[in-house]
Motif scaffolding. Sequence first.
Motif, short mmCIF file in Angstrom:
data_model
loop_
_atom_site.label_atom_id
_atom_site.label_comp_id
_atom_site.label_asym_id
_atom_site.label_seq_id
_atom_site.Cartn_x
_atom_site.Cartn_y
_atom_site.Cartn_z
N GLU A 166 0.83 -1.21 0.00
CA GLU A 166 0.00 0.00 0.00
C GLU A 166 0.86 1.26 0.00
O GLU A 166 0.55 2.23 -0.69
CB GLU A 166 -0.90 0.04 1.23
N ARG A 167 1.93 1.25 0.78
CA ARG A 167 2.84 2.40 0.83
C ARG A 167 3.44 2.67 -0.55
O ARG A 167 3.50 3.82 -0.99
CB ARG A 167 3.94 2.16 1.86
N ALA A 168 3.87 1.61 -1.22
CA ALA A 168 4.46 1.77 -2.56
C ALA A 168 3.41 2.29 -3.55
O ALA A 168 3.70 3.19 -4.35
CB ALA A 168 5.05 0.45 -3.04
N ILE A 169 2.21 1.76 -3.48
CA ILE A 169 1.13 2.21 -4.38
C ILE A 169 0.84 3.69 -4.13
O ILE A 169 0.75 4.48 -5.07
CB ILE A 169 -0.14 1.35 -4.16
N ASN A 170 0.68 4.07 -2.87
CA ASN A 170 0.36 5.47 -2.54
C ASN A 170 1.45 6.42 -2.99
O ASN A 170 1.17 7.54 -3.42
CB ASN A 170 0.09 5.62 -1.04
N LEU A 171 2.70 5.99 -2.89
CA LEU A 171 3.82 6.82 -3.32
C LEU A 171 3.83 7.01 -4.84
O LEU A 171 4.01 8.12 -5.34
CB LEU A 171 5.15 6.18 -2.87
#
Length: 188
Positions: A32-37
């Motif tokens: 999720e962190r990678a997607i949001n970034l």
Amino acid sequence: MQITTIILAGGKSKRMGTDKALLELEGKTLLERAINLCKPLSFELLISSNNDLHARFNYPLIKDEVKNCGPIGGIYSGLKQSKTDWNLVLSVDAAFVDAPFLQFLIKNTGDFDAVIPFSEKGAEPLIALYHRSCISKMEELLENQDYRMHNLLKSVKTNWVDAQEYLNKNTRLFANLNRPEDLESSKI
């Protein structure tokens, strides 16, 4: 310029002992962190993974066409599915990469096949940009069972960009969460 993001989430996570992409940091999974970034920078976003659980994030799941060959296989499969020439590759366990750094990489594409950041700690080929022009060289390497990213980068037109300035500002920029203790120490 339109960019596709390929999040590498298909590693075996041997040292972590569990799927790294689904581990939580600050209330969100690493995936999720990678997607949001990457979402604000991306025309499309692809998840390179053989784990069907990663499909729950509602982005195309790209399975490796060539199995058990490490990151080059995930990047290759992602490039083949991409609809854009330039592709941002981000390893899911690089949890501290930030948007200004990714924008810096994108600004350095020029007339190259790959944009690879480096610092005094070495090169970071899994936080980088790859042009679809790399596909044919990757096919050649994969056919020869040569899975080393270094050999790919030696054989294409690579822009080696000095990232030390960004690393000085964000000392965890290239930190990878490979072991349980890496995850625990990152929460401090």
